[in-house]
Scaffold this active site. Structure first.
Site, PDB file in Angstrom:
ATOM      1  N   CYS A  93      42.811  78.796  37.890  1.00 39.06           N
ATOM      2  CA  CYS A  93      43.726  79.346  36.892  1.00 39.06           C
ATOM      3  C   CYS A  93      43.896  78.350  35.762  1.00 39.06           C
ATOM      4  CB  CYS A  93      45.075  79.622  37.538  1.00 39.06           C
ATOM      5  SG  CYS A  93      44.966  80.684  38.980  1.00 39.06           S
TER       6      CYS A  93
ATOM      7  N   GLU B  91      17.334  81.379  38.729  1.00 40.89           N
ATOM      8  CA  GLU B  91      18.406  81.234  37.740  1.00 40.89           C
ATOM      9  C   GLU B  91      18.467  82.448  36.826  1.00 40.89           C
ATOM     10  OE1 GLU B  91      21.594  79.961  35.558  1.00 40.89           O
ATOM     11  OE2 GLU B  91      20.918  79.637  37.615  1.00 40.89           O
TER      12      GLU B  91
ATOM     13  N   LYS C 183      21.728  84.970  36.355  1.00 46.84           N
ATOM     14  CA  LYS C 183      22.340  85.224  35.037  1.00 46.84           C
ATOM     15  C   LYS C 183      22.472  86.734  34.808  1.00 46.84           C
ATOM     16  CE  LYS C 183      23.897  82.331  34.421  1.00 46.84           C
ATOM     17  NZ  LYS C 183      23.607  81.027  34.965  1.00 46.84           N
TER      18      LYS C 183
ATOM     19  N   ARG D 122      39.150  80.330  32.743  1.00 43.60           N
ATOM     20  CA  ARG D 122      39.406  79.838  34.096  1.00 43.60           C
ATOM     21  C   ARG D 122      39.878  80.962  35.012  1.00 43.60           C
ATOM     22  NH1 ARG D 122      40.310  74.093  33.611  1.00 43.60           N
ATOM     23  NH2 ARG D 122      41.434  74.105  35.574  1.00 43.60           N
TER      24      ARG D 122
ATOM     25  N   HIS E 292       5.072  89.853  51.928  1.00 51.30           N
ATOM     26  CA  HIS E 292       5.682  89.682  53.252  1.00 51.30           C
ATOM     27  C   HIS E 292       6.988  90.463  53.364  1.00 51.30           C
ATOM     28  CE1 HIS E 292       2.666  86.656  54.080  1.00 51.30           C
ATOM     29  NE2 HIS E 292       2.933  86.136  52.902  1.00 51.30           N
TER      30      HIS E 292
ATOM     31  N   LYS F 283      35.141  80.611  35.724  1.00 50.74           N
ATOM     32  CA  LYS F 283      34.219  79.568  35.296  1.00 50.74           C
ATOM     33  C   LYS F 283      34.017  78.511  36.366  1.00 50.74           C
ATOM     34  CE  LYS F 283      31.407  77.467  32.604  1.00 50.74           C
ATOM     35  NZ  LYS F 283      30.078  78.009  32.514  1.00 50.74           N
TER      36      LYS F 283
ATOM     37  N   ASN G  24      48.046  75.998  39.757  1.00 47.20           N
ATOM     38  CA  ASN G  24      46.595  76.208  39.837  1.00 47.20           C
ATOM     39  C   ASN G  24      46.121  75.546  41.121  1.00 47.20           C
ATOM     40  OD1 ASN G  24      43.835  76.476  39.529  1.00 47.20           O
ATOM     41  ND2 ASN G  24      43.669  74.620  38.277  1.00 47.20           N
ATOM     42  N   GLY G  25      45.532  76.328  42.007  1.00 45.35           N
ATOM     43  CA  GLY G  25      45.064  75.762  43.275  1.00 45.35           C
ATOM     44  C   GLY G  25      45.352  76.723  44.420  1.00 45.35           C
TER      45      GLY G  25
ATOM     46  N   TRP H  66      43.445  83.607  38.133  1.00 37.87           N
ATOM     47  CA  TRP H  66      42.311  84.180  38.856  1.00 37.87           C
ATOM     48  C   TRP H  66      42.825  84.368  40.271  1.00 37.87           C
ATOM     49  CZ3 TRP H  66      38.077  82.071  42.260  1.00 37.87           C
ATOM     50  CH2 TRP H  66      37.057  83.018  42.404  1.00 37.87           C
TER      51      TRP H  66
ATOM     52  N   GLU I 223      25.179  88.299  37.165  1.00 35.87           N
ATOM     53  CA  GLU I 223      26.605  87.985  36.977  1.00 35.87           C
ATOM     54  C   GLU I 223      27.190  88.569  35.701  1.00 35.87           C
ATOM     55  OE1 GLU I 223      25.743  83.280  36.308  1.00 35.87           O
ATOM     56  OE2 GLU I 223      27.805  83.869  36.694  1.00 35.87           O
TER      57      GLU I 223
HETATM   58  C1  AGP Z   1      26.861  80.254  36.852  1.00 33.84           C
HETATM   59  O1  AGP Z   1      26.617  80.988  35.726  1.00 33.84           O
HETATM   60  C2  AGP Z   1      28.059  80.640  37.591  1.00 33.84           C
HETATM   61  N1  AGP Z   1      29.193  80.561  36.762  1.00 33.84           N
HETATM   62  C3  AGP Z   1      28.265  79.933  38.906  1.00 33.84           C
HETATM   63  O2  AGP Z   1      27.199  80.239  39.743  1.00 33.84           O
HETATM   64  C4  AGP Z   1      28.399  78.419  38.808  1.00 33.84           C
HETATM   65  O3  AGP Z   1      27.162  77.847  38.531  1.00 33.84           O
HETATM   66  C5  AGP Z   1      28.893  77.890  40.155  1.00 33.84           C
HETATM   67  O4  AGP Z   1      30.153  78.447  40.411  1.00 33.84           O
HETATM   68  C6  AGP Z   1      28.966  76.374  40.160  1.00 33.84           C
HETATM   69  O5  AGP Z   1      29.890  75.933  39.238  1.00 33.84           O
HETATM   70  P1  AGP Z   1      29.924  74.364  38.868  1.00 33.84           P
HETATM   71  O6  AGP Z   1      28.599  74.002  38.282  1.00 33.84           O
HETATM   72  O7  AGP Z   1      31.063  74.242  37.911  1.00 33.84           O
HETATM   73  O8  AGP Z   1      30.185  73.633  40.150  1.00 33.84           O
END
Ligand code: AGP
Length: 592
Positions: free
Chosen positions: A2, A469, A473, A27, A492, A587, A98-99, A72, A476
């Site tokens: 958050c 990767e 992308k 966040r 396979h 994030k 936050n936590g 969040w 998500e």
């Molecule tokens: C990537 O686009 C995502 N937001 C997510 O997979 C991210 O890479 C993952 O949560 C790790 O975050 P970090 O690099 O801040 O540890």
């Protein structure tokens, strides 16, 4: 994760708090709320965005103190009642958090025995009441914090004020980030420095276990033992923490466009006057290590996959793990294992869990992060910063390229292989070429695939790592099911998923596996797949979709990843989705 902001003694706290919440909503964006004091504690909160919250608060807010929160949801659904700030039962404590509080159930039962009841489902509301319960006994907030702190298990950054003294903001922190911004006649707090940079460049970053208060004159800090302590303020590089969109429609596009300067900045930071600029002790420990373990989550895990291969190139044995898996089955082969953790935010809970285990076993460790002052930056043995500037968009792009670039340089520095830097400079030209010439074509592909339900990526070796990767992308931010398949694995099993019209995006930049990949293309084409091929000039064929300039193929994730990022961006855009704040994501994932 958050976002928290707070101000005291400020002329117009509303302006700062709402600007701050807007900056921190990457966040978490399930709900938002603010509280201030004006003839009593006034709270405004609701499900939805910060912009929506602005429509329900009074135009003019006359107050000397204000806190805000963007959420969040972890404990308790994203409802209005579960939105922060939370007010205690007897309305003496107003708090944001936050936590995650791990023992909130026990604390809740304890308070119920004391006659407390609760309006919501959050762990945070419990803490507001726990503080009130002990505050009503001592009447002294600092003494109350000293009593309450050892009772709380979990991660937290708390900011609160009392109805008895609406001129003081109290703060306490453990594992979640919290920063104080020092002003003249006012003081600010926030989860990171970015919301405060327009008002001050003097910051105090709290360490785990520290707590204290700010009023319009002072910022008073107590160390984890409860003793008053003096902390020297630090300043921040404005450019690196600025959230300025610079005229771009979205942070994701801005951050993809910043990839060339990110690569250049890393080269200039870690390679000067023809020499690598890494800590000698770090290189010594890495060279003496007989096994390197790469740990990360999501995109950062993908960067670790590539990093492992770079270190193997120089004869190091390496293994790669997803942090949440390693945390429960920690393996560290070799007599002198060395752990490299990778995290853009430096706050990912799974990695913080790993660090606890790493420290318990006295394992040498390094964090590669984009966030100076983050929990992992502060608590790891070695730390290397990515200097990419704040990455706001939830979908990580420039930070991924920076992670791979830094890993290539660090591996090269082990044996003083300076050719890596030349290869990186060559990749830079490929990125410029993609940015200057291929966006319209990528947009066209995006338009063709945007309504598809399933999309596959195919690659071998470094191109497989890149496919992982690229697929993440797309998933998500476009919500399209996507998978990356190693070319050799196709027959396979996964080829059973291929049917007429299914898009298959293929990377062919590795000369050793190019011929085999051409075979894979024929296999999926014969099952009706619509194939889009991205190949380097030397390996390309006229029917390929995109042909990029040649570069050192081990740097695919640096040179060609922008194509994957633009494609995901344009697909999400074409679907009218929220590119920077995709559903259900944050994030940085600060809960396990
Ligand atoms: C990537 O686009 C995502 N937001 C997510 O997979 C991210 O890479 C993952 O949560 C790790 O975050 P970090 O690099 O801040 O540890």
């Amino acid at each position: 994760m958050c976002g928290i902001v707070g101000a005291v003694g400020f002329i117009s706290p509303k302006e700062y708090v709402f600007k701050g919440l807007k900056m921190l909503d990457y966040r978490g964006y399930d709900s938002a709320g603010v509280a201030y004091f004006n003839e009593g504690i006034q709270i405004y909160k609701d499900v939805g965005s910060v912009e929506h919250l602005l429509t329900i608060v009074p135009e003019k807010i006359d107050t000397n103190i204000m806190i805000g929160h963007t959420r969040w949801a972890t404990h308790g659904a994203p409802t209005k009642l579960n939105t922060h700030p939370h007010l205690s039962f007897h309305k003496r404590i107003c708090l944001v958090h936050n936590g995650v509080i791990e023992n909130f159930k026990e604390l809740r039962s304890f308070l119920i025995e004391k006659g407390y009841s609760f309006y919501g489902e959050t762990d945070t509301e419990i803490i507001a009441n726990l503080i009130e319960y002990y505050y009503l006994q001592s009447g002294d907030v600092i003494e109350t914090i000293k009593v309450v702190k050892p009772l709380i298990k979990g991660s937290y950054a708390f900011v609160f004020f009392t109805s008895d003294d609406p001129n003081t903001l109290y703060v306490l922190k453990k594992a979640s980030p919290l920063v104080i911004g020092l002003g003249k006649g006012f003081n600010l707090v926030a989860s990171d420095a970015s919301p405060m940079i327009d008002y001050t460049n003097e910051f105090i970053e709290l360490d785990d276990g520290e707590f204290g208060y700010v009023n319009k004159e002072d910022a008073v800090i107590f160390n984890k033992k409860g003793q008053k302590t003096i902390k020297d303020p630090i300043s921040k590089d404005v450019e690196l923490i600025s959230h300025d969109l610079k005229g771009y429609p979205h942070y994701m596009l801005k951050e993809i466009e910043e990839i060339p300067q990110t690569i250049k900045r890393l080269i200039s930071c870690y390679f000067q006057k023809g020499k690598y600029q890494f800590d000698k002790e770090l290189l010594k420990d890495l060279n003496e290590s007989d096994h390197i373990i790469f740990i990360g989550c999501g995109t950062s895990y993908h960067a670790g996959l590539v990093g492992g291969r770079y270190f193997e190139k120089y004869g190091k044995s390496a293994s790669r793990f997803i942090a949440s898996e390693w945390a429960f089955h920690p393996t560290y082969p070799g007599k002198k294992p060395f752990i490299i953790m990778i995290s853009q935010s430096g706050e990912t809970a799974d990695l913080i869990h790993c660090l606890t285990i790493i420290k318990e076993h006295n394992l040498k460790n390094l964090i590669i992060t984009n966030t100076g002052g983050s929990t992992l930056d502060r608590n790891c043995m070695y730390s290397l910063l990515l200097h990419s500037g704040v990455e706001v968009s939830v979908a990580s792009t420039k930070a991924y390229v920076a992670q791979v670039t830094l890993l290539a340089m660090l591996a090269g520095a082990l044996v003083n292989d300076k050719k890596v830097v030349d290869d990186l400079r060559e990749s830079l030209d490929v990125v410029y070429d993609i940015q200057d010439h291929y966006k319209p074509l990528i947009m066209k592909v995006a338009d063709e695939i945007k309504d598809k339900k399933n999309i596959f990526y195919l690659g071998r070796s470094f191109d497989y790592f890149l496919s992982l990767e690229a697929s993440l992308k797309l998933k998500e931010i476009s919500y399209i099911h996507s998978e990356a398949i190693p070319g050799g694995e196709l027959k396979h099993g996964p080829i059973a998923l291929i049917e007429k019209g299914i898009p298959v995006i293929v990377f062919i930049t590795d000369p050793d596996t190019a011929a085999s990949m051409r075979g894979n293309i024929e296999e999926v084409k014969s099952r009706g797949a619509k194939v889009y091929t991205i190949a380097t000039k030397k390996l390309s064929r006229p029917e390929d979709t995109i042909m990029v300039e040649d570069y050192a193929y081990y740097l695919s994730s640096v040179a060609v990843s922008p194509i994957a990022f633009y494609l995901a961006y344009y697909v999400a855009l074409a679907k009218g989705l929220n590119v920077d704040k995709p559903r259900n994501l944050a994030k940085s994932v600060t809960v396990e």
